[in-house]
Structures are given as structure tokens and as C-alpha cells.
Design a protein around this motif. Sequence first.
Motif, PDB file in Angstrom:
ATOM      1  N   ILE A 140       8.166 -13.362   3.798  1.00  0.00           N
ATOM      2  CA  ILE A 140       7.756 -12.986   2.442  1.00  0.00           C
ATOM      3  C   ILE A 140       7.506 -14.209   1.554  1.00  0.00           C
ATOM      4  O   ILE A 140       6.461 -14.320   0.902  1.00  0.00           O
ATOM      5  N   LYS A 141       8.439 -15.124   1.557  1.00  0.00           N
ATOM      6  CA  LYS A 141       8.322 -16.288   0.678  1.00  0.00           C
ATOM      7  C   LYS A 141       7.087 -17.141   0.957  1.00  0.00           C
ATOM      8  O   LYS A 141       6.444 -17.626   0.018  1.00  0.00           O
ATOM      9  N   PRO A 142       6.687 -17.354   2.234  1.00  0.00           N
ATOM     10  CA  PRO A 142       5.459 -18.132   2.466  1.00  0.00           C
ATOM     11  C   PRO A 142       4.222 -17.510   1.803  1.00  0.00           C
ATOM     12  O   PRO A 142       3.345 -18.242   1.324  1.00  0.00           O
ATOM     13  N   VAL A 143       4.138 -16.177   1.749  1.00  0.00           N
ATOM     14  CA  VAL A 143       3.004 -15.521   1.084  1.00  0.00           C
ATOM     15  C   VAL A 143       3.110 -15.714  -0.428  1.00  0.00           C
ATOM     16  O   VAL A 143       2.106 -15.952  -1.105  1.00  0.00           O
ATOM     17  N   GLU A 144       4.335 -15.614  -0.970  1.00  0.00           N
ATOM     18  CA  GLU A 144       4.548 -15.882  -2.402  1.00  0.00           C
ATOM     19  C   GLU A 144       4.007 -17.253  -2.770  1.00  0.00           C
ATOM     20  O   GLU A 144       3.287 -17.408  -3.762  1.00  0.00           O
ATOM     21  N   VAL A 161      14.210  -5.638  -1.468  1.00  0.00           N
ATOM     22  CA  VAL A 161      13.451  -6.716  -0.828  1.00  0.00           C
ATOM     23  C   VAL A 161      12.142  -6.170  -0.258  1.00  0.00           C
ATOM     24  O   VAL A 161      11.095  -6.821  -0.353  1.00  0.00           O
ATOM     25  N   ARG A 162      12.171  -4.960   0.297  1.00  0.00           N
ATOM     26  CA  ARG A 162      10.954  -4.370   0.856  1.00  0.00           C
ATOM     27  C   ARG A 162       9.946  -4.058  -0.249  1.00  0.00           C
ATOM     28  O   ARG A 162       8.741  -4.297  -0.089  1.00  0.00           O
ATOM     29  N   GLN A 163      10.423  -3.520  -1.375  1.00  0.00           N
ATOM     30  CA  GLN A 163       9.515  -3.241  -2.488  1.00  0.00           C
ATOM     31  C   GLN A 163       8.893  -4.533  -3.008  1.00  0.00           C
ATOM     32  O   GLN A 163       7.704  -4.580  -3.336  1.00  0.00           O
ATOM     33  N   HIS A 164       9.696  -5.575  -3.075  1.00  0.00           N
ATOM     34  CA  HIS A 164       9.176  -6.876  -3.495  1.00  0.00           C
ATOM     35  C   HIS A 164       8.108  -7.358  -2.514  1.00  0.00           C
ATOM     36  O   HIS A 164       7.063  -7.869  -2.925  1.00  0.00           O
ATOM     37  N   ALA A 165       8.364  -7.185  -1.212  1.00  0.00           N
ATOM     38  CA  ALA A 165       7.404  -7.611  -0.197  1.00  0.00           C
ATOM     39  C   ALA A 165       6.080  -6.857  -0.329  1.00  0.00           C
ATOM     40  O   ALA A 165       5.003  -7.432  -0.155  1.00  0.00           O
ATOM     41  N   ILE A 166       6.157  -5.555  -0.640  1.00  0.00           N
ATOM     42  CA  ILE A 166       4.932  -4.762  -0.820  1.00  0.00           C
ATOM     43  C   ILE A 166       4.117  -5.302  -1.992  1.00  0.00           C
ATOM     44  O   ILE A 166       2.881  -5.426  -1.909  1.00  0.00           O
ATOM     45  N   ARG A 167       4.787  -5.654  -3.089  1.00  0.00           N
ATOM     46  CA  ARG A 167       4.073  -6.195  -4.249  1.00  0.00           C
ATOM     47  C   ARG A 167       3.435  -7.544  -3.920  1.00  0.00           C
ATOM     48  O   ARG A 167       2.310  -7.829  -4.342  1.00  0.00           O
ATOM     49  N   VAL A 168       4.156  -8.374  -3.170  1.00  0.00           N
ATOM     50  CA  VAL A 168       3.620  -9.678  -2.777  1.00  0.00           C
ATOM     51  C   VAL A 168       2.397  -9.488  -1.882  1.00  0.00           C
ATOM     52  O   VAL A 168       1.378 -10.180  -2.037  1.00  0.00           O
ATOM     53  N   ARG A 169       2.482  -8.548  -0.950  1.00  0.00           N
ATOM     54  CA  ARG A 169       1.355  -8.281  -0.046  1.00  0.00           C
ATOM     55  C   ARG A 169       0.135  -7.784  -0.823  1.00  0.00           C
ATOM     56  O   ARG A 169      -0.998  -8.240  -0.574  1.00  0.00           O
ATOM     57  N   VAL A 170       0.337  -6.865  -1.752  1.00  0.00           N
ATOM     58  CA  VAL A 170      -0.779  -6.365  -2.564  1.00  0.00           C
ATOM     59  C   VAL A 170      -1.417  -7.503  -3.352  1.00  0.00           C
ATOM     60  O   VAL A 170      -2.652  -7.609  -3.439  1.00  0.00           O
ATOM     61  N   PHE A 178      -1.169   3.520  -9.073  1.00  0.00           N
ATOM     62  CA  PHE A 178      -0.242   3.199 -10.154  1.00  0.00           C
ATOM     63  C   PHE A 178       0.595   1.964  -9.833  1.00  0.00           C
ATOM     64  O   PHE A 178       1.246   1.412 -10.707  1.00  0.00           O
ATOM     65  N   ASP A 179       0.597   1.542  -8.555  1.00  0.00           N
ATOM     66  CA  ASP A 179       1.352   0.352  -8.166  1.00  0.00           C
ATOM     67  C   ASP A 179       0.533  -0.924  -8.274  1.00  0.00           C
ATOM     68  O   ASP A 179       1.065  -2.023  -8.069  1.00  0.00           O
ATOM     69  N   LEU A 180      -0.759  -0.792  -8.566  1.00  0.00           N
ATOM     70  CA  LEU A 180      -1.612  -1.971  -8.685  1.00  0.00           C
ATOM     71  C   LEU A 180      -1.490  -2.583 -10.080  1.00  0.00           C
ATOM     72  O   LEU A 180      -1.386  -1.860 -11.073  1.00  0.00           O
ATOM     73  N   PRO A 181      -1.495  -3.914 -10.177  1.00  0.00           N
ATOM     74  CA  PRO A 181      -1.495  -4.548 -11.497  1.00  0.00           C
ATOM     75  C   PRO A 181      -2.784  -4.229 -12.247  1.00  0.00           C
ATOM     76  O   PRO A 181      -3.795  -3.825 -11.658  1.00  0.00           O
ATOM     77  N   GLU A 182      -2.755  -4.411 -13.550  1.00  0.00           N
ATOM     78  CA  GLU A 182      -3.959  -4.213 -14.360  1.00  0.00           C
ATOM     79  C   GLU A 182      -4.943  -5.358 -14.115  1.00  0.00           C
ATOM     80  O   GLU A 182      -4.530  -6.506 -13.931  1.00  0.00           O
ATOM     81  N   PRO A 183      -6.264  -5.084 -14.121  1.00  0.00           N
ATOM     82  CA  PRO A 183      -7.258  -6.160 -13.924  1.00  0.00           C
ATOM     83  C   PRO A 183      -7.113  -7.301 -14.919  1.00  0.00           C
ATOM     84  O   PRO A 183      -7.374  -8.465 -14.583  1.00  0.00           O
ATOM     85  N   GLU A 184      -6.672  -6.986 -16.155  1.00  0.00           N
ATOM     86  CA  GLU A 184      -6.513  -8.034 -17.163  1.00  0.00           C
ATOM     87  C   GLU A 184      -5.497  -9.082 -16.726  1.00  0.00           C
ATOM     88  O   GLU A 184      -5.595 -10.249 -17.100  1.00  0.00           O
ATOM     89  N   ILE A 218       7.495  -5.472   6.400  1.00  0.00           N
ATOM     90  CA  ILE A 218       7.451  -4.221   5.621  1.00  0.00           C
ATOM     91  C   ILE A 218       7.522  -3.004   6.546  1.00  0.00           C
ATOM     92  O   ILE A 218       8.242  -2.039   6.274  1.00  0.00           O
ATOM     93  N   GLY A 219       6.775  -3.040   7.647  1.00  0.00           N
ATOM     94  CA  GLY A 219       6.646  -1.862   8.496  1.00  0.00           C
ATOM     95  C   GLY A 219       7.680  -1.733   9.600  1.00  0.00           C
ATOM     96  O   GLY A 219       7.938  -0.622  10.068  1.00  0.00           O
ATOM     97  N   GLU A 220       8.298  -2.855  10.016  1.00  0.00           N
ATOM     98  CA  GLU A 220       9.210  -2.790  11.158  1.00  0.00           C
ATOM     99  C   GLU A 220      10.579  -3.391  10.859  1.00  0.00           C
ATOM    100  O   GLU A 220      11.605  -2.714  10.967  1.00  0.00           O
ATOM    101  N   GLU A 221      10.610  -4.661  10.486  1.00  0.00           N
ATOM    102  CA  GLU A 221      11.892  -5.384  10.423  1.00  0.00           C
ATOM    103  C   GLU A 221      12.842  -4.825   9.366  1.00  0.00           C
ATOM    104  O   GLU A 221      14.024  -4.578   9.647  1.00  0.00           O
ATOM    105  N   LEU A 222      12.354  -4.622   8.143  1.00  0.00           N
ATOM    106  CA  LEU A 222      13.222  -4.104   7.081  1.00  0.00           C
ATOM    107  C   LEU A 222      13.619  -2.647   7.342  1.00  0.00           C
ATOM    108  O   LEU A 222      14.795  -2.291   7.169  1.00  0.00           O
ATOM    109  N   PRO A 223      12.693  -1.762   7.769  1.00  0.00           N
ATOM    110  CA  PRO A 223      13.124  -0.401   8.139  1.00  0.00           C
ATOM    111  C   PRO A 223      14.136  -0.387   9.283  1.00  0.00           C
ATOM    112  O   PRO A 223      15.061   0.435   9.281  1.00  0.00           O
ATOM    113  N   ASP A 224      13.970  -1.276  10.283  1.00  0.00           N
ATOM    114  CA  ASP A 224      14.930  -1.338  11.386  1.00  0.00           C
ATOM    115  C   ASP A 224      16.304  -1.775  10.887  1.00  0.00           C
ATOM    116  O   ASP A 224      17.337  -1.268  11.344  1.00  0.00           O
TER     117      ASP A 224
END
Length: 434
Positions: A30-34, A295-304, A355-361, A397-403
Amino acid sequence: MKAQRQNIDYSHVIPPLLFNKLQYIYHTAIKPVEQAYKYKELRQHEVSDAEIASKPMVLFLGPWSVGKSTMINYLLGLHDTPQELYTGAEPTTSEYTVIMHGEKVRTIEGIVMAADSSRSFSPLEKFGQGFLEKLIGIEMPHKLLERVTLVDTPGIIENRKQQERGYPYNEVCQWFIDRADLIFLVFDPTKLDVGLELEMLFRQMKGRESQIRIILNKADNLATQDLMRVYGALFWSMAPLINVTEPPRVYVSSFWPREYATDTIQDLFMKEEISLLEDLNQVIENQLENKIAFVRQHAIRVRVHALLVDRYLQTYYEKLGWFADPDEVFHDIAADPDRFYIFKSVLAKANVSKFDLPEPEVYKDFFGVNPVSGFKRLESQCGWTGGCLLQKIEKAIGEELPDLLSSLTERKETPKAEEKPQGEEKPKNRWRRQ
């Protein structure tokens, strides 16, 4: 008659193995993408090791003088003690007060809390000295505080301009909201007005509706018929601000040590209070699950965010011709991203709600500080041994954190083989006053 809390062993903490796994997933996936896409400059949020290991946080929000501090005093049994938080009819809490566990009672200045990297509050330093002067930590020995941290906030005052506070109020609130496991939004029957500050808070809590609990406090000040009118008025005021199908749970009671007023629905108030305490217990019991979900929710936001930056970059290179002005090309894209299907394409690819996407502004400002030419396409962010950034965060997001969550659930279910016979009395609520 109000009851007394029961003592109970709260020695359970995050197991080191689980902490190490969660820490490893964050630092490697996650952090490398951040860092590659400067997520911190978009949301002012990165997850520290101290935050991963921190206790659940319960945040108290609401207008001034609705009983937030009194409610904390009541939960901790601080009334008529030297540690009692000051309360009054006028706006009394102008600071953010963090109540934590400690071996002895002491007060910690905000500047000291921010300088201590071992605490989860060190990132608050970025809000400036004006805010740190309004931040206070209180440590005290208490069984509840061994498992949870309570945060009292300044009351919302709708007729005050935010710049008069001397610090970025909304940004500070967002920081606490992002980290709160439970948000108590407290009202009393005389303060149901909805103004700009409260509207802004609800916008900031978008996506966190499951953590919100609304408290209609001081309920025994009203006769039953008047209380029904106020309850309806509260829902009428809140309805436009909460964009979810199922509204938050509303607790109706009086959270203080005094006896309920006579000629009121005392049985209901007591049941509501016990229900709220059970809700608080549930957050404590689900600490580990909530931390993984956080942590998973944070990862989803970072990915988006990474996908959006990548889409902006792709569109920029597609529209950039030999003789085009790069600044003008990107200005046109940032000014009207919908014309280039930037957000719609990411919405389809990321499998998230609009609704989870940031505003374009937000991205207009983001790219104003971080030129698009300073980023690389996601497809090029791959190494021979480390793999690709996008695949690693998607696997987390899809495997490691759910496991990790599944392994925790299985471990919790194992002791059920030793359940007591059905005829035994059901265990009482840990914090129920008897």
C-alpha cells in the motif's frame, strides 16, 4: 435507579503476529502506491505503525453544551473527582481533549503529543501551532481506557466563522473522523438546528455512516409527548444530511449520574443506555476486525487515487500533439474531466461506488501543486523482483487482508466448543450500571 459498572479484565491487545502481518502488507503493497502517486498530498493521510497498533477511538461531536463532556465523565465515573472534565451551560470545551490510559493521572500538552512518534497523534503536527495549543491529552488509570481512547471535541457553534478558531477546523475534524471506530454525534432537545458547520461535518463523514451513532441527550428534561415531537424533529433535520438507506441508530436517554426525572419513561432511558454501552463493548471486542477493515478501506482509496492519476496521465498523453501547449492541454482536461470520461472509466474499472470517488475539483488543486508530467503510468511501475504496484495493492485488497480477517474470525470461533449450558444466566453487559 442507575447501576454501577462491573470490573473486567481488559488485558487483551493486538497479537504481535497479526500486527506484523498487517504492518508488512501495508509497507509492501500500500505505502509504495501512496508514495508513487503522492496520496498524502491529496488526503493528508498515511497510516503509521503507531496507528495500526492503536486502540479503538471513540469520537464525540455535536453542538456546544449538549453533554459531550458530561457523557465522558459518566462513562469513566469522573463526577466529583479531581479528574472530572469541566462542564457548564456556556461553551466550555474549546480544545480537543484526548483521554487515554496511563499508570497515573497526568496532562500532556498538544505539542508534546505531536512530538512523540510512538503515539498515533504525531501527524497532527501538520495542522500548526495554533491547533496544537488547542490539543490536550489526559492520561489516567481506568479499565475502559485500557481498551479504548475517547476524544472530546469543541462544540459546533454555527454563528462563528471557522477562521476565528485559528486552525483548519474541518481538516482537523476529518483527521479524527478518518480514524474513529465509533462517532457519537450528541444533541440535546434545545439544539437541533442544522447550520453550515454541521452540514460540512456530515459531508466529511460520507462513507463512515456505519460508525455514526446519534445521541439525543438530556431526554428526561421533556415530558413524553414533547420528547416524541423532538425525536421527530431530529430525524427531520438529519434526513437531508445522511444519504443512506438505513439511518444511524439514535439513542434517547440522559447520560449523567443523576437519577432520571420523575414522570418520564425511565425504563426506556435505561434500556437505551444499556444498548449504547453494549454498542461500545462491541467496538472494543471487534478491535482487530476494525483495524484490518480500516487498512483495507485506506488501500481502496489509495488504489482509486492511483487509477485516477493514471487516467489523467493517459488522457494527457493522448491529447498532447507535437505543437500543442502542454499546460493548455492539461488545463482543458482538469477543467472538465467528465468530457474525457476520466471518472467514469475509473468507476467501471475500480468497482467502487460513485459516492466513494473524490470531487473533480480536488484533482484540479492536486495537479496545480503536482504537475501531471511528474508521474509515471501504472503499467510502467513494475520491477523484475518486486512485481507491479497495481497488482500488489489489488492482491492486498482482494486476498491478503480478507485472508487475515478470515483467520482472525476462525480463531475467535474456536472456543465456542466450550460453551456453557443453555440454562445458565446470560452474561451481563460489562459497563451496565446496576
